[in-house]
Design a protein around this motif. Structure first.
Motif, PDB file in Angstrom:
ATOM      1  N   UNK A 389       3.112  -8.046   1.350  1.00 15.31           N
ATOM      2  CA  UNK A 389       3.177  -8.091  -0.110  1.00 15.31           C
ATOM      3  C   UNK A 389       3.186  -9.535  -0.609  1.00 15.31           C
ATOM      4  N   UNK A 390       2.857  -9.685  -1.858  1.00 15.72           N
ATOM      5  CA  UNK A 390       2.781 -11.014  -2.461  1.00 15.72           C
ATOM      6  C   UNK A 390       4.134 -11.729  -2.465  1.00 15.72           C
ATOM      7  N   UNK A 391       5.225 -10.968  -2.428  1.00 16.59           N
ATOM      8  CA  UNK A 391       6.553 -11.589  -2.408  1.00 16.59           C
ATOM      9  C   UNK A 391       6.995 -11.999  -1.003  1.00 16.59           C
ATOM     10  N   UNK A 392       6.090 -11.839  -0.018  1.00 21.67           N
ATOM     11  CA  UNK A 392       6.389 -12.278   1.340  1.00 21.67           C
ATOM     12  C   UNK A 392       6.873 -11.202   2.275  1.00 21.67           C
ATOM     13  N   UNK A 393       7.225 -10.043   1.767  1.00 19.57           N
ATOM     14  CA  UNK A 393       7.681  -8.968   2.640  1.00 19.57           C
ATOM     15  C   UNK A 393       6.531  -8.418   3.481  1.00 19.57           C
ATOM     16  N   UNK A 394       6.840  -8.050   4.714  1.00 23.87           N
ATOM     17  CA  UNK A 394       5.884  -7.389   5.598  1.00 23.87           C
ATOM     18  C   UNK A 394       6.470  -6.024   5.955  1.00 23.87           C
ATOM     19  N   UNK A 395       5.807  -4.982   5.519  1.00 23.76           N
ATOM     20  CA  UNK A 395       6.289  -3.617   5.707  1.00 23.76           C
ATOM     21  C   UNK A 395       5.473  -2.953   6.815  1.00 23.76           C
ATOM     22  N   UNK A 396       6.159  -2.316   7.752  1.00 23.56           N
ATOM     23  CA  UNK A 396       5.465  -1.725   8.890  1.00 23.56           C
ATOM     24  C   UNK A 396       5.930  -0.289   9.122  1.00 23.56           C
ATOM     25  N   UNK A 397       5.003   0.536   9.603  1.00 25.68           N
ATOM     26  CA  UNK A 397       5.322   1.915   9.971  1.00 25.68           C
ATOM     27  C   UNK A 397       4.254   2.408  10.934  1.00 25.68           C
ATOM     28  N   UNK A 398       4.607   3.388  11.723  1.00 27.99           N
ATOM     29  CA  UNK A 398       3.649   3.973  12.657  1.00 27.99           C
ATOM     30  C   UNK A 398       3.976   5.439  12.857  1.00 27.99           C
ATOM     31  N   UNK A 399       2.991   6.187  13.339  1.00 30.09           N
ATOM     32  CA  UNK A 399       3.225   7.586  13.694  1.00 30.09           C
ATOM     33  C   UNK A 399       2.293   7.960  14.835  1.00 30.09           C
ATOM     34  N   UNK A 400       2.709   8.922  15.633  1.00 30.44           N
ATOM     35  CA  UNK A 400       1.900   9.359  16.775  1.00 30.44           C
ATOM     36  C   UNK A 400       1.033  10.567  16.451  1.00 30.44           C
ATOM     37  N   UNK A 401       1.339  11.255  15.375  1.00 31.59           N
ATOM     38  CA  UNK A 401       0.494  12.350  14.915  1.00 31.59           C
ATOM     39  C   UNK A 401       0.694  12.511  13.418  1.00 31.59           C
ATOM     40  N   UNK A 402      -0.388  12.798  12.724  1.00 30.09           N
ATOM     41  CA  UNK A 402      -0.316  12.895  11.271  1.00 30.09           C
ATOM     42  C   UNK A 402      -0.002  14.319  10.829  1.00 30.09           C
ATOM     43  N   UNK A 403       0.410  14.446   9.588  1.00 31.15           N
ATOM     44  CA  UNK A 403       0.751  15.727   8.988  1.00 31.15           C
ATOM     45  C   UNK A 403      -0.395  16.729   9.150  1.00 31.15           C
ATOM     46  N   UNK A 405      -0.754  18.629  11.975  1.00 26.49           N
ATOM     47  CA  UNK A 405      -0.906  18.930  13.396  1.00 26.49           C
ATOM     48  C   UNK A 405       0.075  20.023  13.812  1.00 26.49           C
ATOM     49  N   UNK A 406      -0.085  20.592  15.027  1.00 21.82           N
ATOM     50  CA  UNK A 406       0.886  21.587  15.498  1.00 21.82           C
ATOM     51  C   UNK A 406       2.313  21.048  15.530  1.00 21.82           C
ATOM     52  N   UNK A 407       2.457  19.730  15.742  1.00 19.26           N
ATOM     53  CA  UNK A 407       3.791  19.132  15.776  1.00 19.26           C
ATOM     54  C   UNK A 407       4.366  18.936  14.380  1.00 19.26           C
ATOM     55  N   UNK A 408       3.487  18.826  13.371  1.00 17.47           N
ATOM     56  CA  UNK A 408       3.913  18.625  11.980  1.00 17.47           C
ATOM     57  C   UNK A 408       3.109  19.571  11.091  1.00 17.47           C
ATOM     58  N   UNK A 409       3.294  20.878  11.252  1.00 18.31           N
ATOM     59  CA  UNK A 409       2.420  21.846  10.565  1.00 18.31           C
ATOM     60  C   UNK A 409       2.622  21.870   9.060  1.00 18.31           C
TER      61      UNK A 409
END
Length: 457
Positions: A389-403, A405-409
């Motif tokens: 972001x312009x204010x210097x923050x670095x935001x991070x996230x990750x996922x192994x499967x998206x909404x 899927x059988x794991x996240x039906x």
């Protein structure tokens, strides 16, 4: 490996509907619900399908309906038009483990035959759908060399072969005729990888029309006695030799055949774009909601991708400013921009005006990608996102499967809501009460005496 095609086709032909596991039947009903809704929406939203609809109409009246339009056509032409609709919005179900779209040509082919060969009861229909979809999944799982190495685009090829076998089952063909249908589909089953590289074509959107039509023609010709090959799958010039250099695992085709149905592992899409973009849509929405930033706050975006997702970021300049709607749906940068810029992604997000929106293009232009095959997710289904972001923050996230899927039906209620929304966007829209009534009947398909009549209405 000799006799592999015979073993598969014998199992399909001799499979009794009473042996269909309840979980497979439920998955088949959800697949039909989802596919029907997506086709209805495409009839009203996708200009890319209109040439296919016009051609079906010009081919003369017949017993089969082109969904959402009121047009009747012959079985092959209806399958062509409905098949074009099935992927036009890139909203249909997926099989993440291959990956592929096992029902995108299968459902249109079976709908055409249910109209033409009726009455087809619900149990018969679900059985054909479950067997055809399962084979498509198995064909992909058995690959030990990627089809892309030969310049092919796998999803419509794999789906078409499964669709031919499902169509043969719906027609009640014996084992030999089922093998003939599979062989005849192999004669038509092509899809060059060039559709990924061409900037102007929309074939990628309507591609499933061709295998859907081919499956219907193959099954009908097999019923008329047209002989195929003895070994369409395992032969020295059969499917795996042609498309995978002969490198495949027969055990993945045969293990649990008729008992375990891979369509119980389907992903149903919450967003109308390529499955490989979904993790980034989900992560972008999550980070924006959690940290409260807007498009103007974003300085740079970094997407961590795998090798499968590479086609969704390259060439980067093209993916940052896609020229066609279908290319936008196959663009990680543009999908991230839509998610952040519009606060969500839906059927209204991808349009000609969106492709020209300066704010979206500015945001998409801030996306770069880093390749990492060791990120711990299944091919093309996860992702990592870092937003500066312009204010210097670095935001991070990750996922192994998206909404989805059988794991996240998504769940049946959300799938019904998706169907109602899609049906209301058809060329001939369905009112919400009628759409919900139709959804209820599809989800009770085992008690339907005539699937063709249900879907024609």
């Amino acid at each position: 490996m000799r006799g592999l095609s015979d073993a598969i086709c014998r199992q399909v032909a001799e499979f009794r509907a009473a042996a269909l596991p309840p979980a497979a039947a439920e998955a088949a009903k959800l697949a039909l619900l989802d596919a029907t809704g997506v086709m209805l929406a495409a009839s009203g939203l996708s200009p890319e399908v209109q040439p296919f609809v016009s051609l079906a109409k010009a081919g003369g009246s017949g017993p089969c309906g082109v969904l959402g339009t009121g047009i009747s056509a012959t079985a092959p032409m209806a399958a062509l038009a409905n098949g074009a609709m099935a992927h036009a919005l890139d909203f249909e179900d997926a099989f993440d483990r291959s990956p592929g779209h096992p029902n995108a040509s299968l459902v249109p082919a079976l709908i055409a035959l249910a109209h033409a060969e009726g009455p087809v009861d619900g149990i018969r229909y679900l059985t054909a759908l479950a067997l055809g979809g399962d084979l498509s999944c198995r064909l992909g799982l058995a690959l030990r060399q990627e089809m892309e190495q030969g310049g092919w685009y796998p999803p419509p090829i794999l789906a078409g072969l499964g669709a031919a076998v499902g169509a043969a089952k719906l027609l009640g063909l014996d084992a030999t005729a089922t093998r003939d249908a599979l062989s005849l589909m192999l004669c038509q089953s092509v899809m060059p990888g060039e559709i990924k590289h061409s900037q102007g074509t929309v074939i990628r959107a309507v591609r499933e029309g061709f295998p859907a039509q081919g499956a219907v023609i193959s099954a009908l010709l097999a019923r008329e006695g047209v002989a195929g090959f003895e070994e369409p799958l395992e032969g020295c010039s059969g499917f795996y030799a042609l498309y995978a250099g002969g490198k495949f695992a027969p055990e993945d085709l045969l293990e649990g055949l008729g008992e375990r149905f891979h369509i119980t592992e389907l992903t149903f899409k919450p967003w109308p774009s390529c499955r490989g973009t979904h993790a980034f849509i989900e992560l972008a929405l999550e980070l924006a909601a959690r940290h409260g930033f807007g498009p103007r706050d974003v300085l740079a975006i970094e997407a961590g991708i795998d090798r499968v997702q590479q086609m969704l970021v390259e060439p980067l300049a093209r993916k940052q400013a896609p020229a066609t709607v279908i290319d936008a749906k196959f663009s990680i940068p543009f999908c991230i921009a839509v998610a952040i810029g519009q606060g969500g992604v839906d059927l209204d997000s991808f349009s000609a005006s969106a492709l020209r929106d300066p704010a979206l293009l500015d945001l998409s232009g801030k996306v770069s990608a880093i390749m990492d095959d060791n990120l711990g997710w299944q091919r093309g289904t996860g992702g990592r996102l870092a937003i500066t972001l312009a204010d210097g923050r670095r935001l991070e996230a990750s996922c192994t499967t998206a909404l989805g899927s059988p794991e996240k039906p998504l769940g049946s209620e959300r799938l019904i809501a998706k169907f109602v929304d899609c049906a209301g966007r058809a060329a001939r829209p369905l009112a919400e009460d009628k759409a919900r009534a139709l959804a209820d009947r599809i989800l009770d398909l085992e008690n339907c005496a005539d699937v063709g009549a249900l879907l024609r209405a």
